[in-house]
Design a protein around this motif. Structure first.
Motif, short mmCIF file in Angstrom:
data_model
loop_
_atom_site.label_atom_id
_atom_site.label_comp_id
_atom_site.label_asym_id
_atom_site.label_seq_id
_atom_site.Cartn_x
_atom_site.Cartn_y
_atom_site.Cartn_z
N LEU A 1 0.83 -1.21 0.00
CA LEU A 1 0.00 0.00 0.00
C LEU A 1 0.86 1.26 0.00
N LEU A 2 1.72 1.40 1.00
CA LEU A 2 2.56 2.60 1.09
C LEU A 2 3.67 2.38 2.10
N SER A 3 4.67 3.26 2.05
CA SER A 3 5.74 3.29 3.05
C SER A 3 5.72 4.65 3.72
N ALA A 4 5.79 4.65 5.03
CA ALA A 4 5.72 5.90 5.79
C ALA A 4 7.03 6.13 6.53
N HIS A 5 7.63 7.28 6.30
CA HIS A 5 8.88 7.63 6.97
C HIS A 5 8.63 8.59 8.13
N ASN A 6 7.44 9.14 8.20
CA ASN A 6 7.08 10.00 9.33
C ASN A 6 5.56 9.90 9.57
N HIS A 7 5.12 10.53 10.64
CA HIS A 7 3.74 10.36 11.09
C HIS A 7 2.72 10.86 10.06
N LYS A 8 3.09 11.91 9.33
CA LYS A 8 2.14 12.49 8.37
C LYS A 8 1.86 11.55 7.20
N GLN A 9 2.75 10.62 6.94
CA GLN A 9 2.59 9.72 5.79
C GLN A 9 1.77 8.48 6.12
N LEU A 10 1.39 8.30 7.37
CA LEU A 10 0.60 7.13 7.75
C LEU A 10 -0.80 7.21 7.14
N PRO A 11 -1.41 6.06 6.82
CA PRO A 11 -2.80 6.11 6.34
C PRO A 11 -3.72 6.57 7.45
N PRO A 12 -4.97 6.97 7.13
CA PRO A 12 -5.91 7.42 8.15
C PRO A 12 -6.04 6.40 9.28
N ASP A 13 -6.18 6.91 10.50
CA ASP A 13 -6.15 6.05 11.68
C ASP A 13 -7.54 5.47 11.97
N GLY A 14 -8.07 4.70 11.01
CA GLY A 14 -9.38 4.09 11.24
C GLY A 14 -9.44 2.64 10.85
N ALA A 15 -8.26 2.07 10.51
CA ALA A 15 -8.22 0.69 10.03
C ALA A 15 -8.01 -0.27 11.21
N PHE A 16 -7.85 -1.56 10.89
CA PHE A 16 -7.35 -2.57 11.82
C PHE A 16 -5.95 -2.92 11.34
N GLU A 17 -4.95 -2.79 12.22
CA GLU A 17 -3.57 -3.03 11.84
C GLU A 17 -2.90 -4.00 12.80
N VAL A 18 -2.06 -4.87 12.26
CA VAL A 18 -1.18 -5.71 13.06
C VAL A 18 0.24 -5.42 12.61
N ALA A 19 1.11 -5.08 13.56
CA ALA A 19 2.49 -4.72 13.26
C ALA A 19 3.41 -5.92 13.46
N PHE A 20 4.45 -5.98 12.62
CA PHE A 20 5.47 -7.02 12.70
C PHE A 20 6.81 -6.36 12.98
N ALA A 21 7.47 -6.78 14.06
CA ALA A 21 8.76 -6.22 14.44
C ALA A 21 9.77 -7.35 14.56
N GLY A 22 11.04 -7.00 14.44
CA GLY A 22 12.07 -8.02 14.60
C GLY A 22 13.44 -7.44 14.35
N ARG A 23 14.43 -8.05 14.99
CA ARG A 23 15.81 -7.64 14.74
C ARG A 23 16.17 -7.92 13.29
N SER A 24 17.12 -7.18 12.78
CA SER A 24 17.59 -7.40 11.41
C SER A 24 18.00 -8.86 11.23
N ASN A 25 17.53 -9.44 10.13
CA ASN A 25 17.85 -10.82 9.78
C ASN A 25 17.23 -11.86 10.72
N ALA A 26 16.18 -11.49 11.44
CA ALA A 26 15.49 -12.47 12.29
C ALA A 26 14.52 -13.33 11.48
N GLY A 27 14.25 -12.91 10.24
CA GLY A 27 13.33 -13.67 9.40
C GLY A 27 11.96 -13.05 9.27
N LYS A 28 11.88 -11.74 9.52
CA LYS A 28 10.58 -11.05 9.49
C LYS A 28 9.98 -11.04 8.09
N SER A 29 10.77 -10.69 7.08
CA SER A 29 10.25 -10.66 5.71
C SER A 29 9.81 -12.05 5.27
#
Length: 204
Positions: A11-39
């Motif tokens: 959909l999009l990439s956001a580098h700051n808060h203004k670039q985020l999509p409207p705050d009305g969706a359902f979102e699940v975030a994925f975090a991980g150390r570099s090379n942990a296998g997140k992608s």
């Protein structure tokens, strides 16, 4: 219902808060150390080979990357959010500071956020940043789920030992608010289980 994750598209990439999509969706975030296998985990969940970039070079994800997987005739939108890979020393310090402030604000203020998946290499789990990200979710009262990736690198006995050790440490730190499982994007071990957790948070 067919696997809704196969619908996922960039959909999009956001580098700051203004670039985020409207705050009305359902979102699940994925975090991980570099090379942990997140992608690889995101690609396995969505049954796509190149949805999230898999790179031998750590630190490639330098923005919040949103993937839209909204089924037709469902509102509000459903997004998966790929957070910047962290723990990579070669990233300039000012950029690290920017990411940290951006992610901190995202976790504190984002109403759309319904849960967090933290991806950890089963051989090197629960580093400081893993605990920090899980702490963000727990502070917000959000559910969190730990994926112990690259489980195919260990035998079944070693996997079980690692899972029990991480489960015990998570319980001691956060109570029963964080769940954990073994996972392998390579062998597809645990993919259905992880998909069910995320789909539940997204109401799918």
């Amino acid at each position: 219902m067919a696997n809704p994750f196969v619908r996922a598209r960039y959909l999009l990439s956001a580098h700051n808060h203004k670039q985020l999509p409207p705050d009305g969706a359902f979102e699940v975030a994925f975090a991980g150390r570099s090379n942990a296998g997140k992608s690889s985990a995101l690609n396995a969940l969505c049954q796509q080979n190149a949805l999230a970039r898999v790179s031998k070079t750590p630190g490639r994800t330098q923005q919040l990357v949103f993937f839209d997987m909204t089924p037709p005739e469902i509102e509000p939108p459903r997004y998966l959010v790929d957070l910047p890979g962290y723990g990579y020393a070669k990233v300039p310090q000012d950029l690290q500071a920017h990411w940290q402030a951006f992610i901190d604000q995202y976790f504190r203020t984002r109403e759309a956020l319904k849960g967090l998946v933290v991806v950890m290499d089963i051989r090197h789990p629960l580093k400081d940043y893993d605990r920090q990200m899980l702490g963000y979710a727990v502070e917000r009262g959000l559910p969190a789920h730990a994926l112990l990736t690259k489980a195919d690198k260990l035998g079944r006995g070693q996997q079980s030992q690692a899972l029990l050790a991480v489960r015990k440490e998570l319980f001691n730190a956060f109570g029963d608010t964080v769940s954990v499982q073994t996972f392998s994007g390579e062998s597809k071990q645990g993919v259905d289980e992880a998909r069910a957790v995320v789909a539940g948070w997204l109401g799918l």
